[in-house]
Design a protein around this motif. Structure first.
Motif, mmCIF file in Angstrom:
data_model
loop_
_atom_site.group_PDB
_atom_site.id
_atom_site.type_symbol
_atom_site.label_atom_id
_atom_site.label_comp_id
_atom_site.label_asym_id
_atom_site.label_seq_id
_atom_site.Cartn_x
_atom_site.Cartn_y
_atom_site.Cartn_z
ATOM 1 N N GLU A 1 0.830 -1.205 0.000
ATOM 2 C CA GLU A 1 0.000 0.000 0.000
ATOM 3 C C GLU A 1 0.862 1.253 0.000
ATOM 4 O O GLU A 1 0.541 2.242 -0.652
ATOM 5 C CB GLU A 1 -0.916 0.010 1.220
ATOM 6 N N LEU A 2 1.977 1.183 0.761
ATOM 7 C CA LEU A 2 2.868 2.343 0.803
ATOM 8 C C LEU A 2 3.479 2.581 -0.565
ATOM 9 O O LEU A 2 3.563 3.720 -1.037
ATOM 10 C CB LEU A 2 3.977 2.118 1.835
ATOM 11 N N GLU A 3 3.899 1.475 -1.193
ATOM 12 C CA GLU A 3 4.500 1.617 -2.523
ATOM 13 C C GLU A 3 3.488 2.160 -3.518
ATOM 14 O O GLU A 3 3.798 3.026 -4.345
ATOM 15 C CB GLU A 3 5.045 0.268 -2.992
ATOM 16 N N ALA A 4 2.257 1.658 -3.414
ATOM 17 C CA ALA A 4 1.206 2.121 -4.305
ATOM 18 C C ALA A 4 0.996 3.621 -4.132
ATOM 19 O O ALA A 4 0.891 4.368 -5.113
ATOM 20 C CB ALA A 4 -0.091 1.368 -4.026
ATOM 21 N N ALA A 5 0.960 4.054 -2.860
ATOM 22 C CA ALA A 5 0.734 5.472 -2.587
ATOM 23 C C ALA A 5 1.851 6.309 -3.184
ATOM 24 O O ALA A 5 1.622 7.361 -3.783
ATOM 25 C CB ALA A 5 0.648 5.702 -1.085
ATOM 26 N N ARG A 6 3.073 5.814 -3.034
ATOM 27 C CA ARG A 6 4.207 6.562 -3.558
ATOM 28 C C ARG A 6 4.124 6.627 -5.086
ATOM 29 O O ARG A 6 4.400 7.654 -5.685
ATOM 30 C CB ARG A 6 5.516 5.892 -3.123
ATOM 31 N N HIS B 1 2.960 12.691 -1.560
ATOM 32 C CA HIS B 1 4.202 12.999 -0.851
ATOM 33 C C HIS B 1 4.112 12.500 0.585
ATOM 34 O O HIS B 1 3.073 12.021 1.032
ATOM 35 C CB HIS B 1 4.523 14.498 -0.926
ATOM 36 N N ARG B 2 5.224 12.648 1.325
ATOM 37 C CA ARG B 2 5.352 11.945 2.602
ATOM 38 C C ARG B 2 4.259 12.281 3.601
ATOM 39 O O ARG B 2 3.696 11.410 4.260
ATOM 40 C CB ARG B 2 6.727 12.259 3.210
ATOM 41 N N TRP B 3 3.946 13.547 3.735
ATOM 42 C CA TRP B 3 2.967 13.971 4.728
ATOM 43 C C TRP B 3 1.588 13.407 4.387
ATOM 44 O O TRP B 3 0.847 12.946 5.248
ATOM 45 C CB TRP B 3 2.968 15.490 4.793
ATOM 46 N N ILE C 1 0.978 10.716 2.595
ATOM 47 C CA ILE C 1 0.987 9.274 2.854
ATOM 48 C C ILE C 1 0.754 9.020 4.336
ATOM 49 O O ILE C 1 -0.048 8.173 4.719
ATOM 50 C CB ILE C 1 2.329 8.635 2.420
ATOM 51 N N PHE C 2 1.433 9.818 5.187
ATOM 52 C CA PHE C 2 1.279 9.627 6.624
ATOM 53 C C PHE C 2 -0.179 9.836 7.032
ATOM 54 O O PHE C 2 -0.766 9.050 7.751
ATOM 55 C CB PHE C 2 2.186 10.613 7.382
ATOM 56 N N ARG C 3 -0.761 10.902 6.492
ATOM 57 C CA ARG C 3 -2.095 11.295 6.914
ATOM 58 C C ARG C 3 -3.165 10.337 6.369
ATOM 59 O O ARG C 3 -4.082 9.958 7.072
ATOM 60 C CB ARG C 3 -2.358 12.716 6.394
ATOM 61 N N ARG C 4 -2.996 9.960 5.074
ATOM 62 C CA ARG C 4 -4.059 9.188 4.441
ATOM 63 C C ARG C 4 -3.890 7.680 4.607
ATOM 64 O O ARG C 4 -4.865 6.952 4.708
ATOM 65 C CB ARG C 4 -4.057 9.483 2.920
ATOM 66 N N ILE C 5 -2.646 7.207 4.584
ATOM 67 C CA ILE C 5 -2.431 5.761 4.568
ATOM 68 C C ILE C 5 -1.962 5.249 5.937
ATOM 69 O O ILE C 5 -2.533 4.330 6.502
ATOM 70 C CB ILE C 5 -1.371 5.352 3.507
#
Lengths: 241, 240, 281
Positions: free
Chosen positions: B136-141, B146-148, B150-154
């Protein structure tokens, strides 16, 4: 920071370590017995016993240790005549035994859950195999269930022991002169709180580090089957030189 | 003078301590709640440091949890109480304040709890993060978050979900820890019972009342955390 | 993210709380123990009461400042003063050389005796000199003779006292090898332990012992042996302030001076202690 003063404090606080360790280990030892009884009650399948053990664990895990200590030491002092009649006052008269009692009752509740977890993690195949060999009752428990459960529970029990070492600092509140009690006394003579508490903290850190190491060594010793066979590693250093 | 009955003692009459005890219970809840939230902030940073690829950050994070786990909480609170405001005073004088920074006992208490519970919450968050699906993290990237974001949504929503049981345990710990704050003079439940016990010389009556009040809070919050857990796990398929 | 907003708002609010506390520091904060009747104690419902609460109100009115009393554990009451948790201490604290190393004291506003209390049926009730007074500064020989006379009776007994007080220092200095000293956080706690039989006697200020005696639960307690003052027991009870806070010390000195002169101290000590405890000289 005055390091000379801190070193003096360190030396003075060292004399509190025996009592800190005494309180920790005595209560852990008594607590282990209590925890075993409670865990067996929980797993007995008898509703009254199970219910009692559950209620016990809930009460002792749900209230602060400090409240328990006050309740046992000052609270029960209110009932001295009755306790004297029952011949229990010799015990409650001493702050040492009150501290031990409070710490034991407390760790018993936490440790019973750890032991229960350990007992439940014993694979049923092992039990069945043992039964097939004709083991039963106490022999089965002693040879199969208990050793496996102890191995499983040891890491968690290790943390519990550390928690107990930390908890003994509360005994200072009922006049015990262990490390924290001595620290408070030194502060009352020097009025230098921060330095003294830093040194006291350091002592606990060292104690707990040493205890963690001992438990790890014990864990290693108990689980030879998980260790990698000690084959001779190919030595590379020779090639470099 | 005749001895008061238990109910006169903890009741709401002129000689009763009922109102004081209830107010103090509110204080216990308030300081525990603020401490818990402060601990969540500290815990997030420490978990992030421990998971970081940066060696310095990792060492710092590990050091934090090791020290906090090895020192009795009582000492941490004392240290924070005496050392904290000296440090604040020093920082304050840098900015031209006249050297006097009065930190209310409530803030000191909440921050002290935050620092202690932060170490435990860090472990909870770290454990929860490690369950996250890497994909999921890779997909988001790969969709350009961006990092913030990803942190907030995922990360945050999922970590919170997996962390709820662990946070429930930490909350209980924080609640009990708040009793130690009594040593700094904040009138919370234990201190009020202590004062009442000293003033009336009836320690048993008050300490047992305090114990019952703590149990009620524990019982009620266990129930809330269970509700939250069931709620957060809706829509997750579990092998049954 | 509602949660995130709530957290950041909370942090902002606490930052503001610290800031505003720093801004409005014109109120003088006075620490007391709140567990040392009748000097200062907590009454039903949790309100601070006692001699020092009344006196503080009077002194602050003379100095024309707004004062706030805060309760603080005795244990850390001096370090917390120096850590600027509050500006002054009025907690039955005696002037001693040891304390003068770290804080400053105003002139004393009260003085009194210190001594033992025990249960009426205890052999210690017969300690020599009950009702008499000796002073370690004015007549050291007589005082030490009295203490010497106590030793055979006290041998091997356990005595409770409040830690980091002049009382614990007295026991440490004169009776350390004779009795087992047990240090408590508050006087209320050693009272309870005397009644519970965990200690054979307690050592405290007579004023505080008298207040305990007046309670129905402690009707079997009695003051035993001569009252002692001076020496390690200090030179009277005074307001403690930080060493660099000479301005506040000056104000309180003047206020106490005038409160002694117009009989306010005599009136207040009569009210709370039933005797006049105005400091002599």
């Amino acid at each position: 920071m005055d390091f000379g003063f801190m070193w003096d404090t360190f030396l003075q606080l060292l004399s509190g370590i025996p009592l800190t360790l005494n309180l920790s280990f005595t209560s852990v030892a008594f607590g282990a017995v209590l925890a075993m009884v409670l865990a067996l009650m929980r797993m007995s399948g008898i509703r009254a016993l199970d219910g009692f053990a559950r209620a016990y664990v809930f009460v002792f895990r749900g209230t602060p240790l400090l409240v328990q200590i006050f309740l046992i030491y000052y609270g029960l002092g209110q009932f001295r005549p009755t306790l004297q009649e029952w011949g229990l006052w010799v015990f409650f008269r001493e702050p040492y035994w009150c501290a031990i009692l409070a710490l034991t009752l407390n760790t018993g509740a936490y440790a019973s859950e750890i032991i229960r977890g350990g007992l439940q993690s014993v694979p049923h195949q092992q039990v069945e195999a043992a039964k097939a060999c004709g083991m039963s009752g106490f022999l089965l428990f002693r040879r199969i269930v208990f050793p496996i459960a102890v191995r499983q529970a040891l890491p968690a029990y290790g943390s519990e022991i550390i928690l107990m070492v930390k908890a003994t600092s509360l005994a200072s509140i009922i006049t015990m002169m262990e490390v924290t009690g001595l620290a408070a006394k030194i502060i009352s003579q020097t009025f230098r709180a921060v330095e003294v508490f830093i040194v006291a903290g350091l002592i606990y850190l060292i104690l707990n580090f040493a205890i963690t190491r001992i438990i790890m060594a014990f864990e290693w010793w108990l689980s030879p089957h998980l260790r990698r066979p000690s084959t001779v590693e190919p030595r590379l250093e020779a090639a470099h030189v | 003078m005749q001895q008061l009955s238990y109910f006169e003692l903890i009741g709401f009459g002129p000689k009763g301590w009922g109102l004081a005890l209830l107010t103090a219970t509110g204080m216990t809840l308030a300081v525990a709640l603020c401490g818990f939230l402060a601990g969540s902030v500290v815990g997030t940073f420490v978990a992030w440091a421990k998971l970081s690829r940066n060696l310095a950050a990792r060492t710092l994070g590990d050091g934090y949890t090791t020290v906090l786990r090895g020192i009795p909480d009582l000492l941490v609170i004392y240290l924070f109480y005496f050392g904290g405001s000296a440090a604040l005073g020093a920082i304050g004088s840098l900015f031209g304040a006249d050297g006097f920074i009065g930190v209310p006992a409530f803030v000191t208490g909440a921050l002290a709890i935050g620092i202690v519970s932060g170490a435990y919450q860090a472990e909870v968050f770290r454990g929860a993060y490690q369950i996250l699906n890497r994909g999921e993290l890779e997909a988001a990237r790969s969709v350009g978050m961006h990092r913030w974001l990803i942190f907030r949504r995922i990360i945050a929503p999922q970590v919170l979900r997996y962390a709820i049981p662990g946070l429930g345990n930490t909350w209980q710990l924080v609640l009990k820890e708040s009793a130690l704050i009594s040593v700094t003079g904040l009138v919370e439940l234990l201190r009020q019972s202590h004062i009442a016990a000293g003033s009336t010389r009836r320690p048993f009556d008050f300490y047992i009342t305090a114990a019952v009040l703590y149990l009620v809070i524990t019982w009620f919050s266990t129930y809330l955390f269970q509700r939250a857990e069931t709620h957060s796990m809706r829509g997750i398929r579990r092998a049954s | 993210m509602k949660l995130f907003r709530t957290i950041s708002l909370g942090l902002l609010a606490s930052a503001l709380a610290i800031g505003s506390a720093a801004a409005q520091d014109k109120t003088i904060k006075i620490a007391t123990e709140g567990a040392y009747a009748p000097w200062n104690f907590t009454g039903a419902g949790g309100k601070l009461e006692g001699f020092e609460i009344d006196l503080a109100a009077d002194l602050c009115a003379r100095v024309k400042v707004k004062c706030e009393m805060v309760a603080q554990d005795w244990d850390g009451i001096i370090p917390a003063l120096n850590a600027k948790k509050y500006d002054a201490i009025m907690a039955g604290m005696n002037i001693t050389d040891k304390r003068l190393e770290v804080v400053a004291f105003t002139r004393p506003y009260a003085s009194g005796m210190h001594g033992f209390a025990t249960m009426k049926n205890s052999p210690l009730a017969k300690l020599a000199g009950t009702g008499e007074r000796v002073n370690l500064d004015k007549d050291p020989q007589a005082a030490e003779k009295t203490i010497e006379a106590w030793k055979p009776l006290l041998k091997g007994k356990t005595v409770g006292t409040q830690g980091s007080t002049v009382n614990s220092q007295f026991l440490e200095k004169y009776l350390k090898d004779v009795v087992t000293i047990r240090e408590y956080k508050t006087t209320e706690q050693h009272d309870l332990d005397l009644a519970a039989g965990r200690v054979d006697a307690i050592y405290a200020a007579h004023s505080s012992l008298q207040a305990t005696l007046d309670q129905p639960e402690f009707k079997d307690m009695t003051i035993a042996g001569a009252g002692v003052s001076g020496g390690v027991l200090g030179r009277g009870v005074a307001v403690a302030v930080r060493k660099d806070d000479t301005e506040l010390k000056g104000k309180f000195d003047a206020a106490i001076q005038s409160a002694i002169a117009d009989g306010t101290i005599a009136k207040l000590t009569q009210k709370w202690f039933k005797v006049d405890m105005t400091p002599q000289g």
